[in-house]
Design a protein around this motif. Structure first.
Motif, PDB file in Angstrom:
ATOM      1  N   UNK A 177       0.856  -1.177   0.000  1.00 50.79           N
ATOM      2  CA  UNK A 177       0.000   0.000   0.000  1.00 50.79           C
ATOM      3  C   UNK A 177       0.894   1.231   0.000  1.00 50.79           C
ATOM      4  N   UNK A 178       0.696   2.119  -0.971  1.00 55.72           N
ATOM      5  CA  UNK A 178       1.506   3.336  -1.060  1.00 55.72           C
ATOM      6  C   UNK A 178       0.590   4.539  -1.188  1.00 55.72           C
ATOM      7  N   UNK A 179       0.855   5.554  -0.372  1.00 53.97           N
ATOM      8  CA  UNK A 179       0.122   6.809  -0.467  1.00 53.97           C
ATOM      9  C   UNK A 179       1.009   7.921   0.077  1.00 53.97           C
ATOM     10  N   UNK A 180       0.830   9.134  -0.411  1.00 59.62           N
ATOM     11  CA  UNK A 180       1.628  10.253   0.084  1.00 59.62           C
ATOM     12  C   UNK A 180       1.075  10.812   1.391  1.00 59.62           C
ATOM     13  N   UNK A 181      -0.148  10.446   1.733  1.00 62.97           N
ATOM     14  CA  UNK A 181      -0.785  10.899   2.974  1.00 62.97           C
ATOM     15  C   UNK A 181      -0.653   9.797   4.020  1.00 62.97           C
ATOM     16  N   UNK A 182       0.252   9.997   4.971  1.00 62.06           N
ATOM     17  CA  UNK A 182       0.550   8.958   5.968  1.00 62.06           C
ATOM     18  C   UNK A 182      -0.672   8.599   6.815  1.00 62.06           C
ATOM     19  N   UNK A 183      -1.517   9.574   7.123  1.00 59.26           N
ATOM     20  CA  UNK A 183      -2.711   9.305   7.935  1.00 59.26           C
ATOM     21  C   UNK A 183      -3.688   8.390   7.190  1.00 59.26           C
ATOM     22  N   UNK A 184      -3.974   8.729   5.953  1.00 57.18           N
ATOM     23  CA  UNK A 184      -4.887   7.906   5.150  1.00 57.18           C
ATOM     24  C   UNK A 184      -4.280   6.518   4.908  1.00 57.18           C
ATOM     25  N   UNK A 185      -2.986   6.469   4.693  1.00 47.61           N
ATOM     26  CA  UNK A 185      -2.294   5.199   4.485  1.00 47.61           C
ATOM     27  C   UNK A 185      -2.419   4.306   5.712  1.00 47.61           C
ATOM     28  N   UNK A 186      -2.269   4.890   6.882  1.00 51.81           N
ATOM     29  CA  UNK A 186      -2.389   4.132   8.129  1.00 51.81           C
ATOM     30  C   UNK A 186      -3.779   3.520   8.272  1.00 51.81           C
ATOM     31  N   UNK A 187      -4.808   4.291   7.947  1.00 55.97           N
ATOM     32  CA  UNK A 187      -6.183   3.757   7.996  1.00 55.97           C
ATOM     33  C   UNK A 187      -6.353   2.595   7.029  1.00 55.97           C
ATOM     34  N   UNK A 188      -5.817   2.752   5.824  1.00 52.99           N
ATOM     35  CA  UNK A 188      -5.929   1.689   4.818  1.00 52.99           C
ATOM     36  C   UNK A 188      -5.191   0.436   5.270  1.00 52.99           C
ATOM     37  N   UNK A 189      -4.009   0.621   5.847  1.00 53.48           N
ATOM     38  CA  UNK A 189      -3.223  -0.529   6.310  1.00 53.48           C
ATOM     39  C   UNK A 189      -3.978  -1.304   7.397  1.00 53.48           C
ATOM     40  N   UNK A 190      -4.576  -0.596   8.331  1.00 57.26           N
ATOM     41  CA  UNK A 190      -5.337  -1.261   9.392  1.00 57.26           C
ATOM     42  C   UNK A 190      -6.505  -2.041   8.806  1.00 57.26           C
ATOM     43  N   UNK A 191      -7.212  -1.430   7.869  1.00 54.26           N
ATOM     44  CA  UNK A 191      -8.358  -2.084   7.234  1.00 54.26           C
ATOM     45  C   UNK A 191      -7.925  -3.338   6.483  1.00 54.26           C
ATOM     46  N   UNK A 192      -6.904  -3.228   5.646  1.00 53.45           N
ATOM     47  CA  UNK A 192      -6.450  -4.357   4.829  1.00 53.45           C
ATOM     48  C   UNK A 192      -5.905  -5.471   5.715  1.00 53.45           C
ATOM     49  N   UNK A 193      -5.173  -5.115   6.754  1.00 53.68           N
ATOM     50  CA  UNK A 193      -4.644  -6.128   7.679  1.00 53.68           C
ATOM     51  C   UNK A 193      -5.775  -6.881   8.364  1.00 53.68           C
TER      52      UNK A 193
END
Length: 106
Positions: free
Chosen positions: A34-50
């Motif tokens: 997962x790659x995104x320039x917005x660390x906050x949004x990336x963190x949410x996505x990582x938690x969801x996908x995990x």
């Protein structure tokens, strides 16, 4: 196999694509980056996908990064889900009347 989602902070696309990957047992040992320039949004996505991978009892490996070069290194597939412009950029489309949600161009 290494599958990279560029713009993964767009959680709706990321969730749907991840669900599709988790549907196929043949992809059960892949790496989802997962790659995104917005660390906050990336963190949410990582938690969801995990959480999705855990619920599916999948061996998929999840990696999250804001570094595009790191994300793309060794990629077998790259899916780009970025929104070009954004709501405050002045770039994009004008829609007459009321429009709910954000327009999606693909």
């Amino acid at each position: 196999m290494r599958v990279v989602f560029v713009g993964a902070g767009s959680v709706v696309f990321t969730r749907n694509l991840t669900r599709d990957i988790l549907t196929f047992p043949e992809l059960g040992d892949c790496e989802i980056v997962l790659m995104d320039i917005d660390a906050h949004r990336l963190s949410r996505a990582e938690k969801l996908v995990s959480r999705m991978a855990e619920t599916a009892k999948s061996a998929v490996r999840i990696i999250a990064t804001t570094d595009r070069r790191q994300a793309l290194a060794g990629a077998d597939y790259v899916v780009v889900t970025i929104q070009v412009g954004g709501p405050t950029s002045g770039i994009g489309h004008t829609y007459p009347g009321k429009v709910r949600g954000e327009p999606v161009c693909g």
